[in-house]
Design a protein around this motif. Structure first.
Motif, PDB file in Angstrom:
ATOM      1  N   ALA A  94      35.572   0.062 -15.465  1.00  0.00           N
ATOM      2  CA  ALA A  94      36.988   0.275 -15.767  1.00  0.00           C
ATOM      3  C   ALA A  94      37.561  -0.901 -16.543  1.00  0.00           C
ATOM      4  CB  ALA A  94      37.769   0.491 -14.476  1.00  0.00           C
ATOM      5  N   ARG A  95      37.182  -2.108 -16.150  1.00  0.00           N
ATOM      6  CA  ARG A  95      37.647  -3.307 -16.864  1.00  0.00           C
ATOM      7  C   ARG A  95      37.166  -3.305 -18.293  1.00  0.00           C
ATOM      8  NH1 ARG A  95      34.423  -8.235 -15.063  1.00  0.00           N
ATOM      9  NH2 ARG A  95      32.934  -6.985 -16.260  1.00  0.00           N
ATOM     10  N   LEU A 101      40.115  -0.698 -24.989  1.00  0.00           N
ATOM     11  CA  LEU A 101      41.352  -0.030 -25.396  1.00  0.00           C
ATOM     12  C   LEU A 101      42.415  -1.040 -25.830  1.00  0.00           C
ATOM     13  CD1 LEU A 101      41.548   2.684 -22.594  1.00  0.00           C
ATOM     14  CD2 LEU A 101      41.108   3.080 -25.022  1.00  0.00           C
ATOM     15  N   SER A 102      42.468  -2.184 -25.162  1.00  0.00           N
ATOM     16  CA  SER A 102      43.461  -3.201 -25.515  1.00  0.00           C
ATOM     17  C   SER A 102      43.260  -3.716 -26.930  1.00  0.00           C
ATOM     18  CB  SER A 102      43.397  -4.356 -24.515  1.00  0.00           C
ATOM     19  OG  SER A 102      43.729  -3.914 -23.216  1.00  0.00           O
ATOM     20  N   GLN A 103      41.988  -3.760 -27.358  1.00  0.00           N
ATOM     21  CA  GLN A 103      41.678  -4.265 -28.696  1.00  0.00           C
ATOM     22  C   GLN A 103      41.717  -3.157 -29.745  1.00  0.00           C
ATOM     23  OE1 GLN A 103      38.022  -6.501 -28.723  1.00  0.00           O
ATOM     24  NE2 GLN A 103      38.587  -7.725 -26.934  1.00  0.00           N
ATOM     25  N   ALA A 104      41.118  -2.011 -29.432  1.00  0.00           N
ATOM     26  CA  ALA A 104      41.001  -0.936 -30.417  1.00  0.00           C
ATOM     27  C   ALA A 104      42.254  -0.063 -30.503  1.00  0.00           C
ATOM     28  CB  ALA A 104      39.785  -0.064 -30.095  1.00  0.00           C
ATOM     29  N   CYS A 109      49.387   2.102 -23.495  1.00  0.00           N
ATOM     30  CA  CYS A 109      49.610   1.396 -22.233  1.00  0.00           C
ATOM     31  C   CYS A 109      48.626   1.996 -21.229  1.00  0.00           C
ATOM     32  CB  CYS A 109      51.042   1.580 -21.766  1.00  0.00           C
ATOM     33  SG  CYS A 109      51.418   0.814 -20.177  1.00  0.00           S
ATOM     34  N   VAL A 110      47.933   1.162 -20.470  1.00  0.00           N
ATOM     35  CA  VAL A 110      46.878   1.636 -19.581  1.00  0.00           C
ATOM     36  C   VAL A 110      47.195   1.275 -18.131  1.00  0.00           C
ATOM     37  CG1 VAL A 110      44.411   1.585 -19.034  1.00  0.00           C
ATOM     38  CG2 VAL A 110      45.174   1.377 -21.417  1.00  0.00           C
ATOM     39  N   GLY A 111      47.123   2.273 -17.256  1.00  0.00           N
ATOM     40  CA  GLY A 111      47.258   2.054 -15.821  1.00  0.00           C
ATOM     41  C   GLY A 111      45.933   2.313 -15.144  1.00  0.00           C
ATOM     42  N   ALA A 169      43.303   9.080 -28.895  1.00  0.00           N
ATOM     43  CA  ALA A 169      42.582   8.420 -27.808  1.00  0.00           C
ATOM     44  C   ALA A 169      41.650   9.383 -27.094  1.00  0.00           C
ATOM     45  CB  ALA A 169      43.574   7.810 -26.826  1.00  0.00           C
ATOM     46  N   GLU A 170      42.106  10.613 -26.878  1.00  0.00           N
ATOM     47  CA  GLU A 170      41.257  11.597 -26.218  1.00  0.00           C
ATOM     48  C   GLU A 170      39.971  11.816 -27.013  1.00  0.00           C
ATOM     49  OE1 GLU A 170      41.843  16.003 -24.268  1.00  0.00           O
ATOM     50  OE2 GLU A 170      42.618  15.674 -26.293  1.00  0.00           O
TER      51      GLU A 170
END
Length: 332
Positions: A94-95, A101-104, A109-111, A169-170
């Motif tokens: 998950a990390r 995702l934070s970079q690409a 926003c990710v929970g 994203a999907e």
């Protein structure tokens, strides 16, 4: 009334957002009396991308208890809160996904969710605030996924963003992580879970737990992540506000939206709650204005082989085509 309307319903599965609750994501008071009566007769299972905490308030407001399928089937609880099924990804995986995702996709926003815990980087982010208001629960701030979920695992990652960003994203995340189940739950939300997590799995687990044949279950939904659930029971209902692919997956299409209490209205007919009429709302069509199509048969049930094939496609978020025409569920 249709032949199936006369058939005994022994289990109800319902999606929440876009299906059972209103456009503000909160329970509709006009549905409460009917849903309370339904819950007193048969088990009602909420099958949602929400966490358990996001579903307890729905049950309380609508006056019924029952099993819960949380995180789109990744975490299934019995009526008394006992765990019936759980599938998680490792905290390390998950990390790594979140770091990618934070970079690409920094616009997302990710929970991160696991069991009864929800963490985000920043609670003040507009997407987080919107989600908190919708589900009536609060996230905790933490960037330490491994420290938070290292022993228990992560049930899902929730991607929040604009409709275009979520569609992208999907597609991209699904291609990059084919071993995971990546599916939109709305136009601004996308869920990332293990491949074993699905609403279809939740239906199987709960039916087995209660000893009920899915033949006698009904399901209601509106979004792409509902399709495998709708294909898992013999009689399923897409909301009037559902996406076209969802309407194709269901055996029936309701003439009512979630705002018009479509689930409660249909259940009132299926369970013959004539003494407690379905909810009357000033907006939306009156039940007496919806007529039976006297010479048109209901939509034919798909062969089991076709339903199984379509179910696999929906789990992989692949659009499919069918030669069967849509048939509007008819009423007196």
């Amino acid at each position: 009334m249709s032949d199936f309307a006369k058939q005994q319903v022994r289990m109800v599965f319902s999606d929440v957002d876009g299906t059972l609750v209103g456009g503000d994501h909160h329970p509709i008071e006009a549905s409460a009396a009917t849903m309370h009566e339904v819950g007193a007769r048969v088990p009602v299972c909420l099958v949602s991308a929400r966490s358990p905490e996001g579903l307890y308030s729905i049950q309380q407001a609508l006056g019924f208890a029952g099993p819960l399928a949380c995180f789109s089937g990744a975490y299934v609880l019995g009526e008394n809160g006992e765990e019936l099924y759980s599938t998680t990804m490792t905290a390390e995986d998950a990390r790594d996904i979140k770091d990618y995702l934070s970079q690409a996709h920094p616009q997302l926003c990710v929970g991160t969710y696991g069991h009864h815990t929800w963490i985000v980087d920043d609670r003040s982010h507009p997407s987080v605030r919107r989600e908190e208001e919708a589900v009536q629960t609060q996230a905790s701030e933490s960037r330490d996924i491994v420290g938070t979920f290292g022993k228990t695992g992560v049930h899902k990652l929730l991607l929040m963003g604009s409709p275009d960003a979520i569609l992208d994203a999907e597609r991209v995340v699904g291609a990059r992580y084919p071993h995971l189940n990546v599916v939109r739950s709305s136009d601004i939300l996308c869920e990332v879970m293990t491949r074993e997590a699905s609403k279809r799995t939740a239906v199987r687990v709960i039916c087995e737990h209660y000893g009920i044949d899915p033949t006698y279950a009904v399901a209601f939904g509106d979004g792409p992540n509902d399709m495998d659930m709708l294909l898992s029971v013999r009689n399923s209902y897409a909301m009037a506000n559902a996406e076209e692919a969802v309407k194709e997956a269901a055996t029936h299409v309701l003439p009512w939206t979630n705002e018009e209490c479509g689930v409660a209205r249909m259940l009132a007919q299926l369970l013959d709650l004539s003494a407690k009429r379905g909810p009357d709302r000033k907006r939306g069509p009156d039940r007496n204005s919806v007529h039976r199509r006297s010479k048109a048969p209901h939509k034919k049930e798909r062969p089991e082989s076709e339903r199984s094939f379509l179910c696999k496609l929906s789990a992989c978020c692949v659009d499919y085509a069918t030669s069967s025409p849509l048939d509007l569920m008819t009423f007196w």
